[in-house]
Enzyme design. Structure first.
Site, PDB file in Angstrom:
ATOM      1  N   ARG A 168       0.583  -1.186  -0.051  1.00  0.00           N
ATOM      2  CA  ARG A 168       0.124  -0.090  -0.049  1.00  0.00           C
ATOM      3  C   ARG A 168       0.842   1.296  -0.036  1.00  0.00           C
ATOM      4  O   ARG A 168       0.806   2.055  -0.864  1.00  0.00           O
ATOM      5  CB  ARG A 168      -0.805   0.043   1.158  1.00  0.00           C
ATOM      6  CG  ARG A 168      -1.872   0.713   1.409  1.00  0.00           C
ATOM      7  CD  ARG A 168      -2.753   0.130   2.591  1.00  0.00           C
ATOM      8  NE  ARG A 168      -2.199  -1.292   2.624  1.00  0.00           N
ATOM      9  CZ  ARG A 168      -2.696  -2.370   2.410  1.00  0.00           C
ATOM     10  NH1 ARG A 168      -3.939  -2.136   1.418  1.00  0.00           N
ATOM     11  NH2 ARG A 168      -2.173  -3.318   2.461  1.00  0.00           N
ATOM     12  N   THR A 169       1.634   1.372   0.974  1.00  0.00           N
ATOM     13  CA  THR A 169       2.364   2.564   1.215  1.00  0.00           C
ATOM     14  C   THR A 169       3.542   2.905  -0.149  1.00  0.00           C
ATOM     15  O   THR A 169       3.466   4.145  -0.629  1.00  0.00           O
ATOM     16  CB  THR A 169       3.147   2.616   2.458  1.00  0.00           C
ATOM     17  OG1 THR A 169       2.333   2.411   3.440  1.00  0.00           O
ATOM     18  CG2 THR A 169       3.963   4.071   2.594  1.00  0.00           C
ATOM     19  N   LYS A 173      24.442  -6.310   1.364  1.00  0.00           N
ATOM     20  CA  LYS A 173      25.941  -6.644   1.386  1.00  0.00           C
ATOM     21  C   LYS A 173      26.488  -5.685   2.357  1.00  0.00           C
ATOM     22  O   LYS A 173      27.787  -5.737   2.539  1.00  0.00           O
ATOM     23  CB  LYS A 173      26.412  -5.859  -0.012  1.00  0.00           C
ATOM     24  CG  LYS A 173      25.853  -6.434  -1.194  1.00  0.00           C
ATOM     25  CD  LYS A 173      26.309  -5.981  -2.571  1.00  0.00           C
ATOM     26  CE  LYS A 173      26.094  -6.281  -3.816  1.00  0.00           C
ATOM     27  NZ  LYS A 173      26.266  -5.332  -4.895  1.00  0.00           N
ATOM     28  N   ARG A 222      11.203   3.172   3.965  1.00  0.00           N
ATOM     29  CA  ARG A 222      10.710   2.603   4.990  1.00  0.00           C
ATOM     30  C   ARG A 222      11.794   1.604   5.737  1.00  0.00           C
ATOM     31  O   ARG A 222      12.493   0.942   4.768  1.00  0.00           O
ATOM     32  CB  ARG A 222       9.472   1.586   4.603  1.00  0.00           C
ATOM     33  CG  ARG A 222       8.952   0.664   5.674  1.00  0.00           C
ATOM     34  CD  ARG A 222       7.500  -0.227   5.208  1.00  0.00           C
ATOM     35  NE  ARG A 222       6.651   0.967   5.445  1.00  0.00           N
ATOM     36  CZ  ARG A 222       5.359   0.510   5.491  1.00  0.00           C
ATOM     37  NH1 ARG A 222       4.941  -0.670   5.220  1.00  0.00           N
ATOM     38  NH2 ARG A 222       4.565   1.230   5.537  1.00  0.00           N
ATOM     39  N   HIS A 262       4.776   6.570  11.570  1.00  0.00           N
ATOM     40  CA  HIS A 262       4.319   6.468  10.174  1.00  0.00           C
ATOM     41  C   HIS A 262       3.656   7.648   9.700  1.00  0.00           C
ATOM     42  O   HIS A 262       2.345   7.633   9.514  1.00  0.00           O
ATOM     43  CB  HIS A 262       3.331   5.119  10.062  1.00  0.00           C
ATOM     44  CG  HIS A 262       3.106   4.780   8.673  1.00  0.00           C
ATOM     45  ND1 HIS A 262       3.493   5.485   7.709  1.00  0.00           N
ATOM     46  CD2 HIS A 262       2.798   3.428   8.197  1.00  0.00           C
ATOM     47  CE1 HIS A 262       3.241   4.771   6.513  1.00  0.00           C
ATOM     48  NE2 HIS A 262       2.657   3.693   6.829  1.00  0.00           N
TER      49      HIS A 262
HETATM   50  C1  NCD Z   1       0.523   0.166   8.605  1.00  0.00           C
HETATM   51  C2  NCD Z   1       2.009  -0.119   8.429  1.00  0.00           C
HETATM   52  O1  NCD Z   1       2.888  -0.355   7.867  1.00  0.00           O
HETATM   53  O2  NCD Z   1       2.306   0.317   9.672  1.00  0.00           O
HETATM   54  N1  NCD Z   1       0.152  -0.085   6.883  1.00  0.00           N
HETATM   55  C3  NCD Z   1       0.284   0.882   6.126  1.00  0.00           C
HETATM   56  O3  NCD Z   1       1.417   1.507   5.904  1.00  0.00           O
HETATM   57  N2  NCD Z   1      -0.829   1.106   5.633  1.00  0.00           N
HETATM   58  C4  NCD Z   1      -0.453  -0.578   9.297  1.00  0.00           C
HETATM   59  C5  NCD Z   1      -0.152  -1.961   9.424  1.00  0.00           C
HETATM   60  O4  NCD Z   1       0.879  -2.653   8.660  1.00  0.00           O
HETATM   61  O5  NCD Z   1      -0.732  -2.715  10.048  1.00  0.00           O
END
Ligand code: NCD
Length: 305
Positions: A51-52, A80, A101, A129
């Site tokens: 998603r992100t 590496k 991330r 987040h």
């Molecule tokens: C969230 C995350 O990655 O923290 N997901 C997201 O980015 N939409 C929530 C989750 O993974 O539960």
């Protein structure tokens, strides 16, 4: 140069501008379709995400820009032994902006200190987040017309859920917010949130176990999945994973205009029968996530007027 590590990196007024811009993008997408021509977004994802990452990529493509990157640590030079500091120095030569991330708390922050391009924290371990929070706030503001005067229930994994931590941090800046934290004892909000964020700022909150007891009081319900990847053993996960299941019966106890949000992915915590309920807005939330990331990219690249 500005980075985004926490939702608090923007003042409430700056957030308002960002949300206004996202609103304009929603109404007049064609106006924004070429603004990022020739610009590149790097998505550096050391932890799985669909998603992100796709939301960021869709945002940049909608703005006419291009994307490059990697979607797991194994396919990057991290395998590496390269540090995030070195990786971002390299990425700074390839792209104009980076969404990162990482499973380690603080890694995007470390990267930002060595970066020549804006870095966006796209989730760091169990910490924060911020772009999910921007998504959540834009969803609430668009559908409710305000960001204050709410009783909000946060339900599920409040210990490891970084979306929860970021959202609490961001919401306390708005007037008259009351939190009801609904979780099993093992997954309560971390002490630093309770003490340093809530008590220190005199924010009213309750901590309860049963979802049904609070349903009728809520203006917003933020459901979360139990964060399996942050558990130390599988047994605890299995014991806690289905602790909450939001279904039609529980929805019947709620206000008629209560909204149900969820950062997704959903596992079992919301029964699919709830999806048809007009109060369930978690798929709308995904769309707002694209608009707000478009607005964020424009703002950090200083391309918004
Ligand atoms: C969230 C995350 O990655 O923290 N997901 C997201 O980015 N939409 C929530 C989750 O993974 O539960």
């Amino acid at each position: 140069m500005k980075h985004l590590m926490s939702p608090l990196d923007f003042t409430a007024a700056e957030l308002d501008n960002l949300f206004d811009l996202a609103g304009d993008i929603e109404k007049f997408p064609a106006k924004y379709a070429h603004i990022c021509n020739g610009k590149k977004l790097a998505t550096c994802f050391y932890e799985p995400s669909t998603r992100t990452r796709l939301s960021f990529e869709a945002a940049m493509i909608n703005l006419g820009g291009q994307v490059l990157g990697f979607s797991d640590a194994a396919s990057s030079s991290a395998s590496k032994g390269e540090s995030v500091s070195d990786t971002i120095r390299m990425i700074s030569c390839y792209a104009d902006i980076c969404a990162m991330r990482h499973p380690k708390e603080g890694a995007p922050m470390v990267a930002s200190t060595k970066s020549r391009i804006p870095v966006i924290n796209a989730g760091d371990g169990g910490h924060q987040h911020p772009t999910q929070t921007l998504t959540d706030l834009l969803t609430i503001r668009s559908l409710k017309g305000r960001l204050g005067n709410f009783t909000i229930g946060l339900c599920g994994d409040l210990k490891f859920g970084r979306t929860v931590h970021s959202l609490i941090n961001a919401l306390i800046r708005y007037p008259n917010i009351k939190f009801i934290f609904i979780s099993p004892v093992e997954l309560k909000i971390p002490d630093y949130i309770r003490e340093d964020v809530l008590r220190k700022n005199n924010i009213p909150f309750e901590e309860v176990i049963r979802l049904e007891d609070s349903m009728a009081d809520l203006d917003l319900l933020y459901m979360t999945r139990v964060q399996r990847e942050r558990f130390f053993n599988e047994e605890d996960y299995v014991r806690l994973k289905d602790f909450y299941i939001l279904d039609k019966e529980k929805m019947a106890l709620a206000k008629e205009d209560m909204l149900v949000l969820h950062p997704l992915p959903r596992v079992n915590e919301i029964s699919v029968e709830v999806d048809e309920d007009p109060r369930a807005v978690y798929f709308k939330q995904v769309q707002y996530g694209v608009y707000v990331r478009m607005a964020l990219i424009l703002t950090l690249l200083e391309l918004s007027e």
